[in-house]
Motif scaffolding. Structure first.
Motif, PDB file in Angstrom:
ATOM      1  N   VAL A   1      49.160  67.616  -7.811  1.00  0.00           N
ATOM      2  CA  VAL A   1      50.396  67.681  -8.592  1.00  0.00           C
ATOM      3  C   VAL A   1      51.371  66.681  -7.985  1.00  0.00           C
ATOM      4  CG1 VAL A   1      52.261  69.156  -9.422  1.00  0.00           C
ATOM      5  CG2 VAL A   1      49.981  70.121  -9.046  1.00  0.00           C
ATOM      6  N   ASN A   2      51.904  65.796  -8.821  1.00  0.00           N
ATOM      7  CA  ASN A   2      52.781  64.726  -8.366  1.00  0.00           C
ATOM      8  C   ASN A   2      54.137  64.799  -9.053  1.00  0.00           C
ATOM      9  OD1 ASN A   2      50.979  62.709  -6.711  1.00  0.00           O
ATOM     10  ND2 ASN A   2      49.724  63.319  -8.475  1.00  0.00           N
ATOM     11  N   PRO A   3      55.167  64.175  -8.472  1.00  0.00           N
ATOM     12  CA  PRO A   3      56.475  64.178  -9.131  1.00  0.00           C
ATOM     13  C   PRO A   3      56.444  63.688 -10.571  1.00  0.00           C
ATOM     14  CG  PRO A   3      56.713  63.431  -6.869  1.00  0.00           C
ATOM     15  CD  PRO A   3      55.238  63.586  -7.112  1.00  0.00           C
TER      16      PRO A   3
ATOM     17  N   ARG B   1      48.037  79.363 -12.062  1.00  0.00           N
ATOM     18  CA  ARG B   1      49.337  79.463 -11.386  1.00  0.00           C
ATOM     19  C   ARG B   1      50.010  78.090 -11.261  1.00  0.00           C
ATOM     20  NH1 ARG B   1      48.293  82.146  -5.843  1.00  0.00           N
ATOM     21  NH2 ARG B   1      50.531  81.686  -5.620  1.00  0.00           N
ATOM     22  N   ALA B   2      49.671  77.225 -12.194  1.00  0.00           N
ATOM     23  CA  ALA B   2      50.210  75.862 -12.137  1.00  0.00           C
ATOM     24  C   ALA B   2      51.726  75.841 -12.223  1.00  0.00           C
ATOM     25  CB  ALA B   2      49.614  75.023 -13.262  1.00  0.00           C
ATOM     26  N   ALA B   3      52.312  76.747 -12.987  1.00  0.00           N
ATOM     27  CA  ALA B   3      53.771  76.767 -13.101  1.00  0.00           C
ATOM     28  C   ALA B   3      54.416  77.002 -11.733  1.00  0.00           C
ATOM     29  CB  ALA B   3      54.214  77.832 -14.094  1.00  0.00           C
TER      30      ALA B   3
ATOM     31  N   ARG C   1      57.323  74.830  -7.031  1.00  0.00           N
ATOM     32  CA  ARG C   1      57.387  74.572  -5.585  1.00  0.00           C
ATOM     33  C   ARG C   1      57.625  73.094  -5.317  1.00  0.00           C
ATOM     34  NH1 ARG C   1      58.833  73.422  -1.747  1.00  0.00           N
ATOM     35  NH2 ARG C   1      58.147  73.729   0.409  1.00  0.00           N
ATOM     36  N   LEU C   2      56.965  72.227  -6.061  1.00  0.00           N
ATOM     37  CA  LEU C   2      57.185  70.797  -5.888  1.00  0.00           C
ATOM     38  C   LEU C   2      58.629  70.432  -6.230  1.00  0.00           C
ATOM     39  CD1 LEU C   2      56.199  67.930  -5.343  1.00  0.00           C
ATOM     40  CD2 LEU C   2      55.374  67.838  -7.706  1.00  0.00           C
ATOM     41  N   ARG C   3      59.165  71.051  -7.250  1.00  0.00           N
ATOM     42  CA  ARG C   3      60.540  70.772  -7.667  1.00  0.00           C
ATOM     43  C   ARG C   3      61.545  71.092  -6.557  1.00  0.00           C
ATOM     44  NH1 ARG C   3      60.183  73.458 -11.871  1.00  0.00           N
ATOM     45  NH2 ARG C   3      59.585  71.755 -13.274  1.00  0.00           N
TER      46      ARG C   3
ATOM     47  N   LEU D   1      50.629  69.273  -3.321  1.00  0.00           N
ATOM     48  CA  LEU D   1      50.084  70.525  -3.836  1.00  0.00           C
ATOM     49  C   LEU D   1      48.917  70.179  -4.757  1.00  0.00           C
ATOM     50  CD1 LEU D   1      53.423  72.354  -4.695  1.00  0.00           C
ATOM     51  CD2 LEU D   1      52.018  72.614  -2.643  1.00  0.00           C
ATOM     52  N   VAL D   2      47.906  71.044  -4.771  1.00  0.00           N
ATOM     53  CA  VAL D   2      46.683  70.736  -5.509  1.00  0.00           C
ATOM     54  C   VAL D   2      46.283  71.956  -6.346  1.00  0.00           C
ATOM     55  CG1 VAL D   2      44.234  70.140  -5.309  1.00  0.00           C
ATOM     56  CG2 VAL D   2      45.909  69.112  -3.736  1.00  0.00           C
ATOM     57  N   LEU D   3      45.929  71.687  -7.594  1.00  0.00           N
ATOM     58  CA  LEU D   3      45.429  72.742  -8.486  1.00  0.00           C
ATOM     59  C   LEU D   3      43.908  72.780  -8.418  1.00  0.00           C
ATOM     60  CD1 LEU D   3      47.662  72.106 -11.632  1.00  0.00           C
ATOM     61  CD2 LEU D   3      48.022  73.741  -9.767  1.00  0.00           C
TER      62      LEU D   3
END
Length: 307
Positions: A35-37, A286-288, A293-295, A303-305
Motif C-alpha cells: 500500500v503506497n501513498p 482489512r484494507a480500509a 494507518r498509512l494516512r 504496509l502490505v495486503l
C-alpha cells in the motif's frame, strides 16, 4: 474473486470476474500487494482532480504485486506458470489493479521475484525501487558526484540512498533526527536533520551545494537552494517541481513499468543490497484499516495486503 476499489473516498472489497490474460500478458495470483501513498490519493480522487487521470465512479487500487504466475497469454516467453514474480501496474485507469486476488499485467511489467525473499518484502520493490532508479537516471550524475535525498527514511527515499551509493554517488540524506543511524546504514555519507535550514545545512557539509537532488519528501522550492548552479533537481510528485533557477535542470519522474529494471532491482534485493521494509501486514478484507494507518503517517516501511 475479490478486488479492492474506492468510491467516494471509501475503500471496499468487491467481487469481480476473474481476469483473463491477453496476448503478451501474464496473470498473477497475488500473494502480497504493498500500500503506497498514491493509493490514498487515488481513492480520494486527488489524481483525477489534478488532471492525471479521468474522473471515474470507481477506482481500482494497487501498484505493486508479488505473487505466482498462474496463466499466460499468447506470445509470452519470459515467465512460466508457477514462477514467483514481482510486477508493477502503472496504468491509472485500469479496471483491476494489484490489490486483488488476481491481476493481469503485460509481460513487460513483470520480472522474476528475488530468490529467498518473502512475498511481503518483495512487494515493496516495484513502485518504490523503480521510482528511485528512474529518478537517479533523470538526475544523470556521475560517479563521485553528490546527491541530496529528502525523505531519506521513507519508502522511495531509502531505496534512493542505497541505489545512489551503489552507483558510487556521495549521498547527503535528510530525515528525522531519530533516523540518522538508519539512513547512514543505507549508505548516506552526510546526515541533515529534517526541519533545519536545509540549504544552509547542506552547504555547510557540501561546500558549493550538491550536484543533484531527488525530492522524495516533496520539499519543493526551499530545497532548490541546496543545489549548485547547473545541477539537477528531480521531483517525485507531479506539480511539485520548482522553477529552474540558476541553470538547474528541473524534472519530474513519472514511474513506468520496466521488466529489465525490475530484474536488476530484484537481483540487488536477492544479494542483500536493498533493504525491503515491511511496517505491517493486513488481510485484504482489512484494507480500509491499512489505508487509514498509512494516512496517519509515521511509518518506516510499507504496509502490505495479503489476499
Amino acid at each position: 474473486m475479490r478486488a479492492l476499489v474506492a468510491r467516494d473516498g471509501a475503500v471496499r472489497v468487491v467481487e469481480v470476474a476473474e481476469p483473463e490474460p491477453g496476448p503478451g500478458q501474464v496473470r498473477i495470483r497475488v500473494e502480497a500487494a504493498a500500500v503506497n501513498p498514491v493509493d490514498l490519493f487515488t481513492a480520494a480522487g486527488a489524481l483525477a482532480d489534478s488532471g492525471l487521470m479521468a474522473h471515474l465512479e470507481t477506482y481500482a487500487l494497487g501498484w505493486d504485486v508479488a505473487g505466482v504466475v498462474d496463466g499466460t497469454g499468447p506470445g509470452v516467453t519470459g515467465v512460466r506458470p508457477g514462477e514467483r514474480v514481482i510486477g508493477l501496474s502503472d496504468r491509472l485507469t485500469e479496471p483491476l489493479k494489484t490489490q486483488a486476488d488476481l491481476v493481469v499485467l503485460d509481460e513487460t511489467a513483470v520480472a522474476p521475484a528475488p530468490a529467498g525473499v518473502a512475498a511481503p518484502e518483495a512487494s515493496t520493490l516495484p513502485l518504490n525501487a523503480l521510482t528511485a532508479v528512474q529518478a537517479l537516471d533523470l538526475a544523470g550524475l556521475a560517479e563521485g558526484e553528490t546527491l541530496l535525498v529528502t525523505g531519506a527514511a521513507g519508502g522511495v527515499g531509502g531505496y534512493l540512498v542505497e541505489l545512489a551509493a551503489a552507483r558510487g554517488l556521495r549521498v547527503a540524506a535528510v530525515a528525522a533526527p531519530g533516523d540518522e543511524a538508519l539512513v547512514r546504514g543505507f549508505g548516506a555519507e552526510w546526515f541533515v536533520p529534517r526541519g533545519a535550514d536545509l540549504a544552509a545545512a547542506v552547504r555547510a557539509v557540501v561546500p558549493g551545494g550538491v550536484h543533484g537532488l531527488v525530492d522524495a519528501a516533496v520539499v519543493g522550492l526551499p530545497a532548490l537552494d541546496a543545489v549548485r548552479n547547473g545541477g539537477a533537481f528531480v521531483a517525485v510528485v507531479a506539480g511539485q517541481a520548482p522553477v529552474p533557477l540558476r541553470g538547474i535542470r528541473v524534472s519530474t519522474v513519472f514511474v513506468r513499468a520496466d521488466a529489465a529494471q525490475l530484474r536488476d532491482v530484484a537481483k540487488l534485493a536477492e544479494a542483500g543490497r536493498l533493504s525491503m521494509r515491511v511496517a505491517g501486514t493486513y488481510p485484504l478484507e482489512r484494507a480500509a484499516e491499512a489505508h487509514e494507518r498509512l494516512r496517519r503517517g509515521g511509518l518506516r516501511g510499507r504496509l502490505v495486503l495479503l489476499p
